[in-house]
Motif scaffolding. Structure first.
Motif, short mmCIF file in Angstrom:
data_model
loop_
_atom_site.label_atom_id
_atom_site.label_comp_id
_atom_site.label_asym_id
_atom_site.label_seq_id
_atom_site.Cartn_x
_atom_site.Cartn_y
_atom_site.Cartn_z
N ILE A 1 0.84 -1.20 0.00
CA ILE A 1 0.00 0.00 0.00
C ILE A 1 0.87 1.25 0.00
CG2 ILE A 1 -1.71 1.31 1.33
CD1 ILE A 1 -2.76 -1.40 2.38
N VAL A 2 1.93 1.23 0.82
CA VAL A 2 2.83 2.39 0.91
C VAL A 2 3.55 2.61 -0.42
CG1 VAL A 2 4.81 3.40 2.09
CG2 VAL A 2 3.15 2.06 3.39
N ILE A 3 3.97 1.50 -1.04
CA ILE A 3 4.68 1.61 -2.33
C ILE A 3 3.73 2.03 -3.44
CG2 ILE A 3 5.96 0.32 -4.09
CD1 ILE A 3 7.13 -1.36 -1.76
N GLY A 4 2.53 1.43 -3.44
CA GLY A 4 1.53 1.76 -4.45
C GLY A 4 1.79 1.05 -5.77
N LYS A 5 0.81 1.10 -6.66
CA LYS A 5 0.92 0.44 -7.95
C LYS A 5 2.05 1.05 -8.77
CE LYS A 5 -1.90 -1.03 -11.89
NZ LYS A 5 -3.23 -0.96 -12.53
N GLY A 6 2.99 0.21 -9.15
CA GLY A 6 4.13 0.68 -9.93
C GLY A 6 5.03 1.64 -9.17
N GLY A 7 4.90 1.64 -7.84
CA GLY A 7 5.74 2.52 -7.02
C GLY A 7 5.27 3.96 -6.98
N GLU A 8 4.05 4.22 -7.51
CA GLU A 8 3.56 5.59 -7.63
C GLU A 8 3.34 6.29 -6.28
OE1 GLU A 8 3.05 7.94 -10.04
OE2 GLU A 8 4.34 6.56 -11.11
N LYS A 9 2.82 5.54 -5.29
CA LYS A 9 2.52 6.16 -3.99
C LYS A 9 3.82 6.61 -3.31
CE LYS A 9 -1.19 5.84 -2.24
NZ LYS A 9 -2.42 6.67 -2.27
N LEU A 10 4.81 5.73 -3.32
CA LEU A 10 6.10 6.05 -2.69
C LEU A 10 6.77 7.22 -3.41
CD1 LEU A 10 8.08 5.22 -0.43
CD2 LEU A 10 9.19 3.71 -2.10
N LYS A 11 6.64 7.23 -4.73
CA LYS A 11 7.22 8.32 -5.52
C LYS A 11 6.57 9.65 -5.15
CE LYS A 11 7.95 9.77 -10.35
NZ LYS A 11 7.65 9.43 -11.77
N ILE B 1 5.04 10.39 -2.30
CA ILE B 1 5.47 10.75 -0.94
C ILE B 1 6.83 11.45 -1.01
CG2 ILE B 1 6.26 9.83 1.29
CD1 ILE B 1 4.20 7.52 0.88
N GLY B 2 7.74 10.87 -1.81
CA GLY B 2 9.07 11.44 -1.96
C GLY B 2 9.06 12.83 -2.58
N GLN B 3 8.26 13.01 -3.61
CA GLN B 3 8.19 14.31 -4.29
C GLN B 3 7.65 15.39 -3.36
OE1 GLN B 3 5.77 13.33 -7.71
NE2 GLN B 3 7.53 12.93 -9.04
N ASN B 4 6.56 15.06 -2.64
CA ASN B 4 5.96 16.03 -1.73
C ASN B 4 6.89 16.38 -0.57
OD1 ASN B 4 3.77 15.75 -3.41
ND2 ASN B 4 2.41 14.86 -1.88
N ALA B 5 7.57 15.34 -0.06
CA ALA B 5 8.50 15.56 1.05
C ALA B 5 9.70 16.39 0.60
CB ALA B 5 8.96 14.23 1.63
N ARG B 6 10.22 16.07 -0.56
CA ARG B 6 11.42 16.79 -1.04
C ARG B 6 11.15 18.28 -1.19
NH1 ARG B 6 12.10 14.48 -5.57
NH2 ARG B 6 11.52 16.20 -6.94
N ALA B 7 9.96 18.64 -1.64
CA ALA B 7 9.63 20.06 -1.82
C ALA B 7 9.71 20.81 -0.48
CB ALA B 7 8.23 20.20 -2.42
N ASP B 8 9.16 20.20 0.58
CA ASP B 8 9.20 20.84 1.91
C ASP B 8 10.62 20.83 2.48
OD1 ASP B 8 6.54 21.42 1.88
OD2 ASP B 8 6.04 20.34 3.72
N ILE B 9 11.34 19.76 2.23
CA ILE B 9 12.71 19.66 2.77
C ILE B 9 13.62 20.70 2.11
CG2 ILE B 9 14.75 18.17 3.00
CD1 ILE B 9 12.72 15.77 3.01
N GLU B 10 13.43 20.93 0.81
CA GLU B 10 14.23 21.95 0.13
C GLU B 10 13.94 23.35 0.67
OE1 GLU B 10 15.26 19.89 -4.18
OE2 GLU B 10 13.54 21.26 -4.06
#
Length: 297
Positions: free
Chosen positions: A243-253, A255-264
């Protein structure tokens, strides 16, 4: 610095009352994660509000609830330690509280009351309550405790935050400046980053995985061009991993994109973020693991 005032104020309340949103609004930066899920905050987080005449150190505590595992017990202990020797307590209460929840509200409030410590009631989310219902709500809240003040606020929109701060300052005594002017939290960057990742996971996963998410920063590499961060998201069951990874890794991707924006935004430069998902069954009852993720710096 003559006549300079400083002190400590605990922000308490039931889960999902808006404590972290209030702290972030006061400080002007996201230092405490926000989610629609209750019990999002797991540690007591210090937020430093500094002006030319006073410094208030706010302590954002986990939502008050009955602990059901070792993690919950750790969070309850965090609340109790946070309210020792504070100058005042801001008790945040959701204006939209249902009639059948008033007993829970009273119980939660009693758990943070200390003799001699003033309690300011911040009635949050007033933007979601009809104006004609506000006065009866205040009257009912007055029956819970002899509050130092009752202030209706909207932590999200910033309504009456200045008034709340002005009221809080009344209970701050003359004292030293504990932190430099440019410091807004005692949280290390790694801890804030870890919590940002967890926030994005909680938001994107919605109700699919309740609270069984933890994040551990495994590697942090800084260079002139960017900061590279490698982090593991832990869940409690193999069925949750997909569930966390999501279909084709889309969910994890995502999560990473949204987190990276705030971290930057937090770090002020480019970030490379790599995430993966691991399973650690029943981790919320594993004391050593809880300590490793909550005390990590």
């Amino acid at each position: 610095m003559s006549n300079y005032k400083s002190g400590f104020v605990a922000i308490c309340g039931r889960a999902n009352a808006g404590k972290s949103t209030l702290l972030n609004k006061i400080i002007g930066e996201k230092i405490s994660i926000v989610s629609s899920k209750p019990q999002t905050t797991r540690n007591s987080i210090l937020g430093v509000h500094t002006t030319d005449h006073c410094q208030i150190i706010f302590v954002d505590t986990p939502g008050i609830h009955k602990p059901r595992n070792s993690l919950g017990a750790r969070m309850e202990k965090s609340i109790k330690s946070a309210i020792i020797d504070v100058n005042a307590v801001i008790y945040v209460m959701d204006c939209t509280v249902r009639d059948n929840e008033w007993n829970d509200e009273e119980s939660a409030l009693k758990s943070v009351i200390r003799e001699g410590t003033p309690v300011i009631l911040a009635l949050n989310k007033v933007d979601k309550v009809a104006k004609e219902n506000l006065l009866p709500l205040i009257a009912k809240a007055q029956e819970l405790h002899e509050f130092a003040a009752i202030i209706p606020i909207s932590a999200q929109k910033g309504d009456n935050i200045a008034q709340l701060l002005a009221e809080t300052e009344k209970y701050i005594n003359e004292g030293p400046k504990y932190f430099p002017d440019d410091v807004i939290t005692d949280q290390p960057e790694r801890q804030i980053v870890r919590e940002i990742i967890r926030e994005k996971a909680l938001r994107l996963l919605n109700k699919e995985i309740p609270h069984g998410i933890a994040v551990e920063i495994e590697k942090w590499i800084e260079s002139e061009e960017r900061t590279s961060i490698y982090a593991a998201i832990y869940c409690e069951k193999n069925s949750h991993k997909g569930i966390v990874i999501g279909k084709g890794g889309e969910k994890l991707k995502q999560i990473g994109q949204n987190a990276r924006a705030d971290i930057e935004k937090l770090l002020g430069h480019k970030v490379y973020l790599e995430l993966w998902v691991r399973v650690k069954e029943d981790w919320r009852n594993r004391e050593s693991f809880i300590s490793s993720i909550m005390d990590e710096v």
